[in-house]
Scaffold this motif. Sequence first.
Motif, PDB file in Angstrom:
ATOM      1  N   THR A 128       0.828  -1.190   0.000  1.00  0.00           N
ATOM      2  CA  THR A 128       0.000   0.000   0.000  1.00  0.00           C
ATOM      3  C   THR A 128       0.862   1.239   0.000  1.00  0.00           C
ATOM      4  O   THR A 128       2.039   1.209   0.382  1.00  0.00           O
ATOM      5  N   GLU A 129       0.278   2.326  -0.429  1.00  0.00           N
ATOM      6  CA  GLU A 129       1.006   3.590  -0.444  1.00  0.00           C
ATOM      7  C   GLU A 129       0.896   4.271   0.910  1.00  0.00           C
ATOM      8  O   GLU A 129      -0.145   4.189   1.580  1.00  0.00           O
ATOM      9  N   LYS A 130       1.920   4.953   1.267  1.00  0.00           N
ATOM     10  CA  LYS A 130       1.916   5.728   2.503  1.00  0.00           C
ATOM     11  C   LYS A 130       0.695   6.635   2.539  1.00  0.00           C
ATOM     12  O   LYS A 130       0.356   7.278   1.540  1.00  0.00           O
ATOM     13  N   GLY A 131       0.028   6.637   3.695  1.00  0.00           N
ATOM     14  CA  GLY A 131      -1.144   7.483   3.873  1.00  0.00           C
ATOM     15  C   GLY A 131      -2.466   6.777   3.648  1.00  0.00           C
ATOM     16  O   GLY A 131      -3.530   7.290   4.049  1.00  0.00           O
ATOM     17  N   LYS A 132      -2.428   5.600   3.012  1.00  0.00           N
ATOM     18  CA  LYS A 132      -3.658   4.858   2.775  1.00  0.00           C
ATOM     19  C   LYS A 132      -4.032   4.059   4.025  1.00  0.00           C
ATOM     20  O   LYS A 132      -3.200   3.765   4.877  1.00  0.00           O
ATOM     21  N   ASP A 133      -5.303   3.666   4.100  1.00  0.00           N
ATOM     22  CA  ASP A 133      -5.763   2.793   5.174  1.00  0.00           C
ATOM     23  C   ASP A 133      -5.731   1.347   4.696  1.00  0.00           C
ATOM     24  O   ASP A 133      -5.955   1.064   3.520  1.00  0.00           O
ATOM     25  N   VAL A 134      -5.457   0.414   5.630  1.00  0.00           N
ATOM     26  CA  VAL A 134      -5.495  -1.010   5.289  1.00  0.00           C
ATOM     27  C   VAL A 134      -6.288  -1.771   6.348  1.00  0.00           C
ATOM     28  O   VAL A 134      -6.354  -1.359   7.505  1.00  0.00           O
ATOM     29  N   VAL A 169       4.551  -0.878   3.107  1.00  0.00           N
ATOM     30  CA  VAL A 169       4.087   0.493   2.867  1.00  0.00           C
ATOM     31  C   VAL A 169       5.164   1.217   2.069  1.00  0.00           C
ATOM     32  O   VAL A 169       6.305   1.347   2.520  1.00  0.00           O
ATOM     33  N   THR A 170       4.792   1.653   0.877  1.00  0.00           N
ATOM     34  CA  THR A 170       5.781   2.301  -0.004  1.00  0.00           C
ATOM     35  C   THR A 170       5.690   3.820   0.054  1.00  0.00           C
ATOM     36  O   THR A 170       4.704   4.385   0.553  1.00  0.00           O
ATOM     37  N   ARG A 178      -3.944   5.722   7.703  1.00  0.00           N
ATOM     38  CA  ARG A 178      -2.844   6.628   7.312  1.00  0.00           C
ATOM     39  C   ARG A 178      -1.503   5.912   7.484  1.00  0.00           C
ATOM     40  O   ARG A 178      -0.627   6.372   8.229  1.00  0.00           O
ATOM     41  N   THR A 179      -1.346   4.811   6.787  1.00  0.00           N
ATOM     42  CA  THR A 179      -0.161   3.975   6.981  1.00  0.00           C
ATOM     43  C   THR A 179       1.136   4.752   6.778  1.00  0.00           C
ATOM     44  O   THR A 179       1.220   5.682   5.951  1.00  0.00           O
ATOM     45  N   GLN A 180       2.132   4.361   7.537  1.00  0.00           N
ATOM     46  CA  GLN A 180       3.476   4.921   7.466  1.00  0.00           C
ATOM     47  C   GLN A 180       4.447   3.806   7.092  1.00  0.00           C
ATOM     48  O   GLN A 180       4.150   2.624   7.283  1.00  0.00           O
ATOM     49  N   GLN A 181       5.611   4.171   6.625  1.00  0.00           N
ATOM     50  CA  GLN A 181       6.581   3.166   6.205  1.00  0.00           C
ATOM     51  C   GLN A 181       6.998   2.273   7.369  1.00  0.00           C
ATOM     52  O   GLN A 181       7.260   1.078   7.169  1.00  0.00           O
ATOM     53  N   GLU A 182       7.035   2.833   8.568  1.00  0.00           N
ATOM     54  CA  GLU A 182       7.433   2.025   9.721  1.00  0.00           C
ATOM     55  C   GLU A 182       6.379   0.987  10.120  1.00  0.00           C
ATOM     56  O   GLU A 182       6.634   0.145  10.978  1.00  0.00           O
ATOM     57  N   ASP A 183       5.207   1.052   9.479  1.00  0.00           N
ATOM     58  CA  ASP A 183       4.178   0.034   9.731  1.00  0.00           C
ATOM     59  C   ASP A 183       4.470  -1.246   8.953  1.00  0.00           C
ATOM     60  O   ASP A 183       3.819  -2.278   9.186  1.00  0.00           O
ATOM     61  N   SER A 184       5.413  -1.197   8.046  1.00  0.00           N
ATOM     62  CA  SER A 184       5.766  -2.380   7.257  1.00  0.00           C
ATOM     63  C   SER A 184       6.254  -3.484   8.195  1.00  0.00           C
ATOM     64  O   SER A 184       7.184  -3.286   8.977  1.00  0.00           O
ATOM     65  N   ALA A 185       5.603  -4.632   8.104  1.00  0.00           N
ATOM     66  CA  ALA A 185       5.909  -5.746   9.003  1.00  0.00           C
ATOM     67  C   ALA A 185       5.046  -6.932   8.590  1.00  0.00           C
ATOM     68  O   ALA A 185       4.192  -6.820   7.708  1.00  0.00           O
ATOM     69  N   VAL A 186       5.283  -8.049   9.256  1.00  0.00           N
ATOM     70  CA  VAL A 186       4.367  -9.182   9.136  1.00  0.00           C
ATOM     71  C   VAL A 186       3.419  -9.126  10.321  1.00  0.00           C
ATOM     72  O   VAL A 186       3.862  -9.073  11.472  1.00  0.00           O
TER      73      VAL A 186
END
Lengths: 111, 113
Positions: free
Chosen positions: B13-19, B112-113, B81-89
């Motif tokens: 997902t792109e930064k700032g999007k909700d998941v 998160v890109t 509002r995803t951030q890059q630091e949210d990238s994880a499993v």
Amino acid sequence: DQQVKQNSPSLSVQEGRISILNCDYTNSMFDYFLWYKKYPAEGPTFLISISSIKDKNEDGRFTVFLNKSAKHLSLHIVPSQPGDSAVYFCAAGGGGNKLVFGAGTILRVKS
Amino acid sequence: GAGVSQSPSNKVTEKGKDVELRCDPISGHTALYWYRQSLGQGLEFLIYFQGNSAPDKSGLPSDRFSAERTGGSVSTLTIQRTQQEDSAVYLCASSSGQGGEQYFGPGTRLTVT
């Protein structure tokens, strides 16, 4: 504040030899402990557990030892096999259902 | 019987999007947990549901994270509002609620890109 610590990030062992994975904890309220094994791209799977009323629990090639006075537990795998290569997580629980996990130790068993 | 399932298995997902991440626990399990594992890190507790009790949200890292469990079964973890630091499993687990062993799903890898 890490309540459960696995100080060795990785361990390499020759096939057939013993693997010893260590775990230390700080919270004396923990009353049961578990080891989980995780392969890449999969969720952790339960391996073996021990209650604080015991100091040893054995299941086939896997034995968990608990030293309550030292707040230390260890997982022994003997003989180690290449298929045992995985990440091993120590976890502790007490007074409820939540578990606190260590950071994991990568075990590599060389054939 | 069926184990814990999670969907999607991968999400970019792109930064700032909700998941939204979904977890289907083992049928009959009253306890459900969310964890995340960042690269090179251990399992970080996020939130815990037990029956009809109020969830334990003590592990949620920010107010952008929320979770719900509908009907005592399926759970959804939402990151706004995803951030890059949210990238994880993101891993989900369930248990019978009697303490002890938790059964984990395969996880959702969020990038998160």
